[in-house]
Design a protein around this motif. Structure first.
Motif, mmCIF file in Angstrom:
data_model
loop_
_atom_site.group_PDB
_atom_site.id
_atom_site.type_symbol
_atom_site.label_atom_id
_atom_site.label_comp_id
_atom_site.label_asym_id
_atom_site.label_seq_id
_atom_site.Cartn_x
_atom_site.Cartn_y
_atom_site.Cartn_z
ATOM 1 N N VAL A 115 37.062 39.163 46.153
ATOM 2 C CA VAL A 115 37.064 40.338 47.017
ATOM 3 C C VAL A 115 36.103 40.188 48.194
ATOM 4 O O VAL A 115 36.448 40.516 49.325
ATOM 5 C CB VAL A 115 36.701 41.610 46.209
ATOM 6 C CG1 VAL A 115 36.670 42.840 47.114
ATOM 7 C CG2 VAL A 115 37.699 41.806 45.070
ATOM 8 N N VAL A 116 34.897 39.700 47.928
ATOM 9 C CA VAL A 116 33.864 39.634 48.970
ATOM 10 C C VAL A 116 34.073 38.452 49.901
ATOM 11 O O VAL A 116 34.107 38.601 51.129
ATOM 12 C CB VAL A 116 32.455 39.577 48.341
ATOM 13 C CG1 VAL A 116 31.393 39.534 49.439
ATOM 14 C CG2 VAL A 116 32.221 40.768 47.419
ATOM 15 N N ALA A 117 34.212 37.254 49.320
ATOM 16 C CA ALA A 117 34.249 36.027 50.124
ATOM 17 C C ALA A 117 35.355 36.000 51.180
ATOM 18 O O ALA A 117 35.111 35.549 52.307
ATOM 19 C CB ALA A 117 34.358 34.811 49.204
ATOM 20 N N PRO A 118 36.569 36.471 50.884
ATOM 21 C CA PRO A 118 37.648 36.346 51.880
ATOM 22 C C PRO A 118 37.397 37.085 53.188
ATOM 23 O O PRO A 118 37.982 36.725 54.216
ATOM 24 C CB PRO A 118 38.865 36.923 51.144
ATOM 25 C CG PRO A 118 38.580 36.713 49.694
ATOM 26 C CD PRO A 118 37.104 36.938 49.582
ATOM 27 N N VAL A 119 36.540 38.108 53.181
ATOM 28 C CA VAL A 119 36.325 38.889 54.412
ATOM 29 C C VAL A 119 34.912 38.733 54.970
ATOM 30 O O VAL A 119 34.576 39.332 55.992
ATOM 31 C CB VAL A 119 36.616 40.389 54.158
ATOM 32 C CG1 VAL A 119 38.078 40.592 53.773
ATOM 33 C CG2 VAL A 119 35.690 40.969 53.090
ATOM 34 N N SER A 120 34.084 37.913 54.324
ATOM 35 C CA SER A 120 32.689 37.812 54.728
ATOM 36 C C SER A 120 32.526 37.268 56.136
ATOM 37 O O SER A 120 31.740 37.797 56.935
ATOM 38 C CB SER A 120 31.915 36.919 53.741
ATOM 39 O OG SER A 120 31.793 37.551 52.490
ATOM 40 N N ALA A 121 33.234 36.200 56.445
ATOM 41 C CA ALA A 121 33.085 35.575 57.761
ATOM 42 C C ALA A 121 33.491 36.537 58.876
ATOM 43 O O ALA A 121 32.834 36.602 59.923
ATOM 44 C CB ALA A 121 33.909 34.298 57.831
ATOM 45 N N GLN A 122 34.552 37.298 58.648
ATOM 46 C CA GLN A 122 35.008 38.238 59.673
ATOM 47 C C GLN A 122 33.972 39.337 59.916
ATOM 48 O O GLN A 122 33.647 39.651 61.068
ATOM 49 C CB GLN A 122 36.342 38.865 59.266
ATOM 50 C CG GLN A 122 36.858 39.895 60.274
ATOM 51 C CD GLN A 122 38.163 40.534 59.826
ATOM 52 O OE1 GLN A 122 38.800 40.075 58.879
ATOM 53 N NE2 GLN A 122 38.562 41.597 60.494
ATOM 54 N N HIS A 123 33.443 39.914 58.846
ATOM 55 C CA HIS A 123 32.442 40.968 59.015
ATOM 56 C C HIS A 123 31.170 40.414 59.658
ATOM 57 O O HIS A 123 30.539 41.087 60.483
ATOM 58 C CB HIS A 123 32.121 41.626 57.680
ATOM 59 C CG HIS A 123 33.167 42.597 57.222
ATOM 60 N ND1 HIS A 123 33.448 43.751 57.915
ATOM 61 C CD2 HIS A 123 33.995 42.592 56.137
ATOM 62 C CE1 HIS A 123 34.410 44.423 57.279
ATOM 63 N NE2 HIS A 123 34.751 43.736 56.202
ATOM 64 N N ASP A 124 30.803 39.202 59.299
ATOM 65 C CA ASP A 124 29.633 38.587 59.920
ATOM 66 C C ASP A 124 29.869 38.372 61.412
ATOM 67 O O ASP A 124 29.006 38.673 62.240
ATOM 68 C CB ASP A 124 29.338 37.249 59.237
ATOM 69 C CG ASP A 124 28.184 36.511 59.887
ATOM 70 O OD1 ASP A 124 27.030 36.918 59.674
ATOM 71 O OD2 ASP A 124 28.435 35.529 60.616
ATOM 72 N N ARG A 125 31.033 37.881 61.749
ATOM 73 C CA ARG A 125 31.360 37.601 63.155
ATOM 74 C C ARG A 125 31.429 38.885 63.976
ATOM 75 O O ARG A 125 30.963 38.933 65.118
ATOM 76 C CB ARG A 125 32.695 36.855 63.214
ATOM 77 C CG ARG A 125 33.134 36.438 64.596
ATOM 78 C CD ARG A 125 34.353 35.533 64.529
ATOM 79 N NE ARG A 125 35.484 36.152 63.864
ATOM 80 C CZ ARG A 125 35.922 35.824 62.648
ATOM 81 N NH1 ARG A 125 35.317 34.872 61.944
ATOM 82 N NH2 ARG A 125 36.965 36.437 62.116
#
Length: 407
Positions: free
Chosen positions: A45-55
């Motif tokens: 759940v967390v990992a798939p969207v982490s990069a997008q939220h960070d960016r």
């Protein structure tokens, strides 16, 4: 979506009753099951969207809602307040697993529980607990911890935010003026309140510092735009200002004049939680480095076959293991009701440095790819520095350890 976590917790103090002499090599089943559940959640759940939220520097509301559904915000609170009936160590295990993949999400949970909800649970009246804790434990609201000021960071005793009581303690009002900075979870759409430290008078020791609950949206309470940070880009962090903010006298949290002492207790506990988060970051770097070293080819073999890389990763693993034992030890002492201030400082110091050192070494293992934000280690490299600063700098931890030695 994963089902809610419900455990029949055995007492951690019983499991680690001789923690000073030995720490068990394997955790009890309840804790291992919790770790495995949160580990799966973090990856799915967390990992798939982490990069997008960070960016995008965006707060991950959908992830927080999923964490709430899983019961993570209620882990250390009794069921009577909507909690899961677990303990502080359970929270630490969850933080460790989340931080392996996303420190921003982990710090949102850490600050929401140990800094936002825990002061209400530890020091609040029964009425305050009934009013605030159920939604905090459910994860549908967040609380924030308003301590740091522009001129009062490590030296929190220099607090300048002031509150004067108009009327009686029964039905009067606190009038608050001042400013706070670097406050986590203070400006989200689900932030319910900020508990602030404020000077409320003078006593024999000098300033009388108390803590007061300021609900979001109170007139005169302004949340500044979010900071442009080096890391933790998906974590909510703001400066706050208070201009004749009026709240009921009953919003005093804990005994008047005990605010500073109470928050020091909260910070001692929070350092164990931050140590757990830091261990997760350190271990996440190990896991990523091992995976990459087995895949990346150079000079006729995978790079993990070269002693220089293998030894670097071995040192990373050693740092993570030592730091984990340090926070386990501090948590066991805390839950056993024994003094733990020095051990919490040791855990925070050891784990924060392990996270930063491992992030640097993992980035080196990845070479040029480690400098690319698409790789998780690059985010850890940016995120981990704050772990040597937040909730007490490295220098503050050294000071506390030295004091614990009688120096």
């Amino acid at each position: 979506m994963l089902a809610n976590i419900y455990f029949s917790y055995r007492s951690f103090t019983e499991e680690l009753i001789c923690v000073s002499e030995a720490i068990p090599s394997e955790l009890p089943d309840e804790y291992r099951e919790l770790s495995a559940t949160v580990r799966d959640f973090a990856e799915q759940v967390v990992a798939p969207v982490s990069a997008q939220h960070d960016r995008e520097h965006s707060f991950p509301y959908e992830v927080i809602a999923a964490m709430a559904e899983l019961g993570l915000f209620g882990l250390p609170f009794p069921e009577e307040y909507g909690g899961m009936g677990g303990d502080y160590f359970a929270l630490c295990l969850a933080l460790e697993e989340l931080a392996k993949v996303d420190q921003s999400v982990a710090i949102t949970l850490e600050a929401g529980v140990s800094l936002g909800a825990m002061p209400i649970y530890r020091f609040g009246t029964e009425e305050q607990r009934q009013r605030w804790l159920p939604s905090l434990a459910a994860g549908t609201t967040l609380g924030a911890f308003g301590l740091t000021e522009p001129d009062a960071g490590s030296d929190a005793g220099r607090t300048r935010t002031a509150a004067r009581l108009e009327g009686s303690p029964a039905d009067g009002e606190w009038v608050i003026n001042g400013a706070k900075q670097f406050i986590t979870n203070s400006g989200t759409d689900i932030t319910a309140f900020v508990t602030v430290t404020a000077v409320t008078g003078e006593n024999e020791r000098g300033k009388e510092i108390s803590t007061i609950i300021v609900p979001s949206g109170t007139p005169g309470f302004t949340v500044a735009p979010p900071y442009d940070k080096v890391g933790w880009n998906a974590s909510d962090t703001h400066g706050l200002s208070f201009d004749d903010v009026r709240v009921p006298a009953e919003n005093l949290l804990g005994e008047r004049g005990r605010g500073y002492a109470n928050f020091l207790r909260i910070l001692d506990e929070g350092r164990i939680a931050i140590a757990a988060l830091s261990v997760g970051a350190a271990q996440g770097c190990v896991d990523e480095a091992v995976r990459y070293a087995k895949e990346r080819q150079a000079f006729g073999t995978h790079i993990g076959g070269h002693q220089a890389i293998a030894f670097k990763i071995a040192r990373m693993e050693a740092r993570a293991q030592v730091a984990r034992r340090a926070y386990y030890h501090a948590a066991a002492l805390m839950l056993a009701g024994k003094p733990f201030k020095r051990e919490a400082a040791i855990a925070k110091l050891t784990a924060g440095e392990a996270a930063m050192d491992n992030a640097r070494d993992a980035t080196q293992v990845f070479g040029g790819n480690g400098f690319m934000n698409e790789y998780r280690v690059a985010r850890h490299y940016r995120d981990s520095k704050i772990l040597e600063i937040g909730e007490g700098t490295t220098e503050v931890q050294l000071m506390l350890i030295a004091r614990g030695l009688g120096l």
